[in-house]
Design a protein around this motif. Structure first.
Motif, PDB file in Angstrom:
ATOM      1  N   ILE A 134      12.847  16.460  11.542  1.00 37.32           N
ATOM      2  CA  ILE A 134      11.772  16.513  10.546  1.00 37.32           C
ATOM      3  C   ILE A 134      10.521  15.925  11.177  1.00 37.32           C
ATOM      4  CG2 ILE A 134      11.035  15.802   8.241  1.00 37.32           C
ATOM      5  CD1 ILE A 134      14.128  15.288   7.715  1.00 37.32           C
ATOM      6  N   ILE A 135       9.452  16.700  11.198  1.00 35.67           N
ATOM      7  CA  ILE A 135       8.186  16.257  11.765  1.00 35.67           C
ATOM      8  C   ILE A 135       7.175  16.191  10.628  1.00 35.67           C
ATOM      9  CG2 ILE A 135       6.357  16.765  13.434  1.00 35.67           C
ATOM     10  CD1 ILE A 135       8.547  18.417  14.971  1.00 35.67           C
ATOM     11  N   GLY A 136       6.579  15.020  10.469  1.00 44.97           N
ATOM     12  CA  GLY A 136       5.651  14.859   9.355  1.00 44.97           C
ATOM     13  C   GLY A 136       4.559  13.852   9.645  1.00 44.97           C
ATOM     14  N   ASP A 137       3.415  14.091   9.051  1.00 49.50           N
ATOM     15  CA  ASP A 137       2.271  13.183   9.173  1.00 49.50           C
ATOM     16  C   ASP A 137       2.323  12.186   8.027  1.00 49.50           C
ATOM     17  OD1 ASP A 137       1.185  14.667  11.366  1.00 49.50           O
ATOM     18  OD2 ASP A 137       0.457  16.143   9.919  1.00 49.50           O
TER      19      ASP A 137
ATOM     20  N   VAL B 139       0.857  -1.190   0.000  1.00 49.16           N
ATOM     21  CA  VAL B 139       0.000   0.000   0.000  1.00 49.16           C
ATOM     22  C   VAL B 139       0.893   1.240   0.000  1.00 49.16           C
ATOM     23  CG1 VAL B 139      -1.796   1.228   1.291  1.00 49.16           C
ATOM     24  CG2 VAL B 139      -1.769  -1.265   1.267  1.00 49.16           C
ATOM     25  N   PRO B 140       0.591   2.230  -0.824  1.00 43.92           N
ATOM     26  CA  PRO B 140       1.445   3.430  -0.885  1.00 43.92           C
ATOM     27  C   PRO B 140       1.377   4.259   0.398  1.00 43.92           C
ATOM     28  CG  PRO B 140      -0.490   3.708  -2.285  1.00 43.92           C
ATOM     29  CD  PRO B 140      -0.518   2.305  -1.771  1.00 43.92           C
ATOM     30  N   ILE B 141       2.422   5.051   0.569  1.00 44.17           N
ATOM     31  CA  ILE B 141       2.507   5.959   1.708  1.00 44.17           C
ATOM     32  C   ILE B 141       2.418   7.391   1.203  1.00 44.17           C
ATOM     33  CG2 ILE B 141       5.032   6.153   1.646  1.00 44.17           C
ATOM     34  CD1 ILE B 141       4.966   6.122   4.744  1.00 44.17           C
ATOM     35  N   ASP B 142       1.896   8.260   2.047  1.00 41.93           N
ATOM     36  CA  ASP B 142       1.906   9.691   1.779  1.00 41.93           C
ATOM     37  C   ASP B 142       2.422  10.367   3.039  1.00 41.93           C
ATOM     38  OD1 ASP B 142       1.403  12.073   0.264  1.00 41.93           O
ATOM     39  OD2 ASP B 142      -0.342  12.417   1.540  1.00 41.93           O
ATOM     40  N   ILE B 143       3.291  11.352   2.883  1.00 42.64           N
ATOM     41  CA  ILE B 143       3.839  12.087   4.024  1.00 42.64           C
ATOM     42  C   ILE B 143       3.670  13.577   3.772  1.00 42.64           C
ATOM     43  CG2 ILE B 143       5.886  12.593   5.411  1.00 42.64           C
ATOM     44  CD1 ILE B 143       7.008   9.858   4.572  1.00 42.64           C
ATOM     45  N   SER B 144       3.125  14.258   4.768  1.00 40.31           N
ATOM     46  CA  SER B 144       3.012  15.722   4.738  1.00 40.31           C
ATOM     47  C   SER B 144       3.934  16.271   5.815  1.00 40.31           C
ATOM     48  CB  SER B 144       1.578  16.166   5.024  1.00 40.31           C
ATOM     49  OG  SER B 144       0.706  15.670   4.055  1.00 40.31           O
ATOM     50  N   VAL B 145       4.949  17.016   5.403  1.00 43.08           N
ATOM     51  CA  VAL B 145       5.904  17.571   6.356  1.00 43.08           C
ATOM     52  C   VAL B 145       5.267  18.757   7.072  1.00 43.08           C
ATOM     53  CG1 VAL B 145       8.149  18.675   6.635  1.00 43.08           C
ATOM     54  CG2 VAL B 145       7.868  16.800   5.000  1.00 43.08           C
ATOM     55  N   ARG B 146       5.290  18.713   8.382  1.00 43.33           N
ATOM     56  CA  ARG B 146       4.814  19.842   9.200  1.00 43.33           C
ATOM     57  C   ARG B 146       5.922  20.866   9.411  1.00 43.33           C
ATOM     58  NH1 ARG B 146       1.279  18.196  14.433  1.00 43.33           N
ATOM     59  NH2 ARG B 146       0.060  16.508  13.536  1.00 43.33           N
ATOM     60  N   HIS B 147       7.080  20.360   9.836  1.00 46.04           N
ATOM     61  CA  HIS B 147       8.200  21.247  10.169  1.00 46.04           C
ATOM     62  C   HIS B 147       9.518  20.559   9.866  1.00 46.04           C
ATOM     63  CE1 HIS B 147       5.373  23.690  12.492  1.00 46.04           C
ATOM     64  NE2 HIS B 147       5.010  22.594  13.115  1.00 46.04           N
ATOM     65  N   THR B 148      10.496  21.354   9.499  1.00 44.41           N
ATOM     66  CA  THR B 148      11.879  20.908   9.406  1.00 44.41           C
ATOM     67  C   THR B 148      12.715  21.951  10.137  1.00 44.41           C
ATOM     68  OG1 THR B 148      11.493  19.894   7.250  1.00 44.41           O
ATOM     69  CG2 THR B 148      13.779  20.284   7.872  1.00 44.41           C
ATOM     70  N   TYR B 149      13.408  21.507  11.158  1.00 44.14           N
ATOM     71  CA  TYR B 149      14.269  22.394  11.940  1.00 44.14           C
ATOM     72  C   TYR B 149      15.705  21.955  11.722  1.00 44.14           C
ATOM     73  CZ  TYR B 149       9.848  23.300  14.302  1.00 44.14           C
ATOM     74  OH  TYR B 149       8.541  23.613  14.578  1.00 44.14           O
ATOM     75  N   VAL B 150      16.554  22.893  11.313  1.00 45.68           N
ATOM     76  CA  VAL B 150      17.941  22.567  10.987  1.00 45.68           C
ATOM     77  C   VAL B 150      18.877  23.364  11.881  1.00 45.68           C
ATOM     78  CG1 VAL B 150      19.700  22.558   9.176  1.00 45.68           C
ATOM     79  CG2 VAL B 150      17.298  22.119   8.595  1.00 45.68           C
ATOM     80  N   PHE B 151      19.855  22.669  12.437  1.00 44.67           N
ATOM     81  CA  PHE B 151      20.962  23.297  13.145  1.00 44.67           C
ATOM     82  C   PHE B 151      22.239  22.653  12.660  1.00 44.67           C
ATOM     83  CE2 PHE B 151      24.141  23.261  16.512  1.00 44.67           C
ATOM     84  CZ  PHE B 151      24.329  24.630  16.666  1.00 44.67           C
ATOM     85  N   ASP B 152      23.065  23.444  12.012  1.00 43.79           N
ATOM     86  CA  ASP B 152      24.340  22.964  11.502  1.00 43.79           C
ATOM     87  C   ASP B 152      24.115  21.748  10.595  1.00 43.79           C
ATOM     88  OD1 ASP B 152      27.101  23.153  11.221  1.00 43.79           O
ATOM     89  OD2 ASP B 152      27.513  21.938  12.997  1.00 43.79           O
ATOM     90  N   ASP B 153      24.598  20.573  10.990  1.00 40.22           N
ATOM     91  CA  ASP B 153      24.483  19.381  10.156  1.00 40.22           C
ATOM     92  C   ASP B 153      23.436  18.396  10.675  1.00 40.22           C
ATOM     93  OD1 ASP B 153      26.431  20.263   8.401  1.00 40.22           O
ATOM     94  OD2 ASP B 153      28.059  19.348   9.532  1.00 40.22           O
ATOM     95  N   THR B 154      22.505  18.888  11.485  1.00 33.15           N
ATOM     96  CA  THR B 154      21.463  18.035  12.067  1.00 33.15           C
ATOM     97  C   THR B 154      20.095  18.659  11.797  1.00 33.15           C
ATOM     98  OG1 THR B 154      22.983  17.401  13.836  1.00 33.15           O
ATOM     99  CG2 THR B 154      20.660  16.906  14.183  1.00 33.15           C
ATOM    100  N   ALA B 155      19.128  17.812  11.473  1.00 33.10           N
ATOM    101  CA  ALA B 155      17.773  18.305  11.200  1.00 33.10           C
ATOM    102  C   ALA B 155      16.751  17.421  11.911  1.00 33.10           C
ATOM    103  CB  ALA B 155      17.489  18.300   9.706  1.00 33.10           C
TER     104      ALA B 155
END
Length: 126
Positions: A78-81, A60-76
């Motif tokens: 990612i919050i998504g539904d 079954v296919p997946i769908d993802i909606s990104v809520r937020h991406t927070y980046v600091f230097d080389d780390t992120a």
């Protein structure tokens, strides 16, 4: 499937997942990345790949909606539904959804890869 912007990791994951391309998915992860199966249960290496393979087997296919991406230097962070919804190979209805909290890191090659895949997000364990 090289990802130079961490906000693009989820859409790239969706593309590989819906193509049922386990090797493409695996390239989106650091080799020692971990996956949270449920709160308190974490796998890496072959266990992480097996968990991903199990999701692919749902057919079954997946769908993802990104809520937020927070980046600091080389780390992120990612919050998504995500939603996996449809009919599986056995004819049964499949419905999984949640809000994932994932962590990615930019490698020495400038590309972003997941280091923590946490589909349960902030779900409370039993």
């Amino acid at each position: 499937m090289a990802v130079s912007d961490p906000a693009q990791l989820p859409s790239t994951f969706v593309e590989a997942f819906n193509a049922k391309d386990l090797s493409a998915i695996d390239r989106l992860f650091e080799p020692d990345a971990v996956r949270v199966l449920r709160p308190g249960v974490v796998v890496s290496g072959d266990g992480r790949r097996q968990a991903t393979s199990s999701f692919l087997a749902l057919g079954v296919p997946i769908d993802i909606s990104v809520r937020h991406t927070y980046v600091f230097d080389d780390t992120a962070l990612i919050i998504g539904d995500f939603v996996i919804d449809g009919t599986g190979p056995d004819g049964r209805h499949v419905h999984l959804e949640g809000t994932a909290t994932d962590v990615a890191r930019r490698g020495g090659d400038g590309l972003w890869r997941y280091i923590i895949d946490n589909p349960p997000g902030v779900e409370v364990g039993a």
